[in-house]
Scaffold this motif. Sequence first.
Motif, PDB file in Angstrom:
ATOM      1  N   LEU A   6     -14.810  33.503  27.972  1.00  0.00           N
ATOM      2  CA  LEU A   6     -14.306  32.384  27.158  1.00  0.00           C
ATOM      3  C   LEU A   6     -13.028  31.804  27.751  1.00  0.00           C
ATOM      4  CD1 LEU A   6     -14.949  33.716  23.549  1.00  0.00           C
ATOM      5  CD2 LEU A   6     -16.108  31.825  24.696  1.00  0.00           C
ATOM      6  N   THR A   7     -12.148  32.676  28.199  1.00  0.00           N
ATOM      7  CA  THR A   7     -10.891  32.210  28.798  1.00  0.00           C
ATOM      8  C   THR A   7     -11.183  31.353  30.017  1.00  0.00           C
ATOM      9  OG1 THR A   7      -9.721  34.169  28.004  1.00  0.00           O
ATOM     10  CG2 THR A   7      -8.698  32.943  29.802  1.00  0.00           C
ATOM     11  N   SER A   8     -12.125  31.799  30.840  1.00  0.00           N
ATOM     12  CA  SER A   8     -12.484  31.052  32.039  1.00  0.00           C
ATOM     13  C   SER A   8     -13.009  29.659  31.689  1.00  0.00           C
ATOM     14  CB  SER A   8     -13.534  31.831  32.822  1.00  0.00           C
ATOM     15  OG  SER A   8     -14.018  31.086  33.894  1.00  0.00           O
TER      16      SER A   8
ATOM     17  N   SER B  64     -11.187  26.061  32.451  1.00  0.00           N
ATOM     18  CA  SER B  64     -11.924  25.015  33.148  1.00  0.00           C
ATOM     19  C   SER B  64     -11.899  23.704  32.358  1.00  0.00           C
ATOM     20  CB  SER B  64     -13.368  25.468  33.372  1.00  0.00           C
ATOM     21  OG  SER B  64     -14.140  24.440  33.902  1.00  0.00           O
ATOM     22  N   LEU B  65     -12.110  23.807  31.066  1.00  0.00           N
ATOM     23  CA  LEU B  65     -12.065  22.625  30.200  1.00  0.00           C
ATOM     24  C   LEU B  65     -10.672  22.004  30.199  1.00  0.00           C
ATOM     25  CD1 LEU B  65     -13.367  20.731  28.117  1.00  0.00           C
ATOM     26  CD2 LEU B  65     -12.841  22.446  26.365  1.00  0.00           C
ATOM     27  N   TYR B  66      -9.654  22.839  30.130  1.00  0.00           N
ATOM     28  CA  TYR B  66      -8.269  22.366  30.125  1.00  0.00           C
ATOM     29  C   TYR B  66      -7.937  21.611  31.413  1.00  0.00           C
ATOM     30  CZ  TYR B  66      -3.166  22.519  30.196  1.00  0.00           C
ATOM     31  OH  TYR B  66      -1.839  22.189  30.268  1.00  0.00           O
ATOM     32  N   GLU B  67      -8.488  22.097  32.534  1.00  0.00           N
ATOM     33  CA  GLU B  67      -8.169  21.508  33.829  1.00  0.00           C
ATOM     34  C   GLU B  67      -8.970  20.249  34.142  1.00  0.00           C
ATOM     35  OE1 GLU B  67      -8.747  24.842  36.417  1.00  0.00           O
ATOM     36  OE2 GLU B  67      -6.728  25.614  36.038  1.00  0.00           O
TER      37      GLU B  67
ATOM     38  N   LEU C 258     -17.768  21.215  22.652  1.00  0.00           N
ATOM     39  CA  LEU C 258     -18.656  22.343  22.336  1.00  0.00           C
ATOM     40  C   LEU C 258     -19.828  22.384  23.309  1.00  0.00           C
ATOM     41  CD1 LEU C 258     -19.339  24.738  20.569  1.00  0.00           C
ATOM     42  CD2 LEU C 258     -20.477  23.168  18.985  1.00  0.00           C
ATOM     43  N   GLU C 259     -20.396  21.242  23.619  1.00  0.00           N
ATOM     44  CA  GLU C 259     -21.498  21.187  24.580  1.00  0.00           C
ATOM     45  C   GLU C 259     -21.016  21.635  25.960  1.00  0.00           C
ATOM     46  OE1 GLU C 259     -25.290  21.000  25.702  1.00  0.00           O
ATOM     47  OE2 GLU C 259     -24.581  20.682  23.657  1.00  0.00           O
ATOM     48  N   TYR C 260     -19.814  21.245  26.340  1.00  0.00           N
ATOM     49  CA  TYR C 260     -19.229  21.668  27.613  1.00  0.00           C
ATOM     50  C   TYR C 260     -19.130  23.189  27.665  1.00  0.00           C
ATOM     51  CZ  TYR C 260     -15.861  22.235  31.400  1.00  0.00           C
ATOM     52  OH  TYR C 260     -15.230  22.616  32.565  1.00  0.00           O
ATOM     53  N   VAL C 261     -18.637  23.785  26.597  1.00  0.00           N
ATOM     54  CA  VAL C 261     -18.496  25.240  26.536  1.00  0.00           C
ATOM     55  C   VAL C 261     -19.865  25.903  26.635  1.00  0.00           C
ATOM     56  CG1 VAL C 261     -17.811  27.174  25.062  1.00  0.00           C
ATOM     57  CG2 VAL C 261     -16.307  25.189  25.282  1.00  0.00           C
ATOM     58  N   LYS C 262     -20.842  25.383  25.919  1.00  0.00           N
ATOM     59  CA  LYS C 262     -22.195  25.950  25.961  1.00  0.00           C
ATOM     60  C   LYS C 262     -22.759  25.900  27.379  1.00  0.00           C
ATOM     61  CE  LYS C 262     -23.692  24.805  21.259  1.00  0.00           C
ATOM     62  NZ  LYS C 262     -24.647  23.964  20.491  1.00  0.00           N
ATOM     63  N   GLU C 263     -22.594  24.774  28.045  1.00  0.00           N
ATOM     64  CA  GLU C 263     -23.130  24.607  29.394  1.00  0.00           C
ATOM     65  C   GLU C 263     -22.464  25.549  30.382  1.00  0.00           C
ATOM     66  OE1 GLU C 263     -22.853  20.550  30.661  1.00  0.00           O
ATOM     67  OE2 GLU C 263     -24.114  19.845  29.019  1.00  0.00           O
ATOM     68  N   HIS C 264     -21.176  25.775  30.225  1.00  0.00           N
ATOM     69  CA  HIS C 264     -20.435  26.556  31.199  1.00  0.00           C
ATOM     70  C   HIS C 264     -20.391  28.048  30.890  1.00  0.00           C
ATOM     71  CE1 HIS C 264     -19.313  22.530  32.374  1.00  0.00           C
ATOM     72  NE2 HIS C 264     -19.027  23.053  33.549  1.00  0.00           N
ATOM     73  N   LEU C 265     -20.928  28.455  29.772  1.00  0.00           N
ATOM     74  CA  LEU C 265     -21.011  29.881  29.490  1.00  0.00           C
ATOM     75  C   LEU C 265     -22.225  30.502  30.169  1.00  0.00           C
ATOM     76  CD1 LEU C 265     -19.933  30.444  25.795  1.00  0.00           C
ATOM     77  CD2 LEU C 265     -18.881  31.342  27.850  1.00  0.00           C
ATOM     78  N   GLY C 266     -23.132  29.694  30.649  1.00  0.00           N
ATOM     79  CA  GLY C 266     -24.294  30.230  31.336  1.00  0.00           C
ATOM     80  C   GLY C 266     -25.486  30.355  30.423  1.00  0.00           C
ATOM     81  N   PRO C 267     -26.393  31.254  30.775  1.00  0.00           N
ATOM     82  CA  PRO C 267     -27.660  31.337  30.050  1.00  0.00           C
ATOM     83  C   PRO C 267     -27.568  31.949  28.659  1.00  0.00           C
ATOM     84  CG  PRO C 267     -27.574  33.013  31.736  1.00  0.00           C
ATOM     85  CD  PRO C 267     -26.349  32.162  31.892  1.00  0.00           C
TER      86      PRO C 267
END
Length: 103
Positions: A27-29, A33-36, A45-54
């Motif tokens: 989650l921190t990662s 990434s979102l912050y940067e 929320l969609e960004y987080v879902k996509e970047h958490l992987g499968p």
Amino acid sequence: MAHYRASDSKREQFRRYLEKTGVVDSLTSVFVSLYEQQEKPTDALEYVKEHLGPMGQVSDTEALQQEVIDLRQKCARLIEENQDLKAKLQQHEPASKDGGTAI
């Protein structure tokens, strides 16, 4: 007051569990990434879902696994068909290719 301390203890155990299993790091990662991101996505929320992987995408994984199975079966059928066609071609080619009959 004992109820308050028990609640804190459960929270602490849960926090350690999340750290131990790598959830906090993941989650921190994603949050870093979102912050940067120069341009923030409209749907965080969609960004987080996509970047958490499968994770949470079980149906996608199952569909992809089924597709792999189907493609492997198709590949096996095509290999077999290719071998059959090569055998038929060999039957129709001249017996010798090393200078057989000249016309």
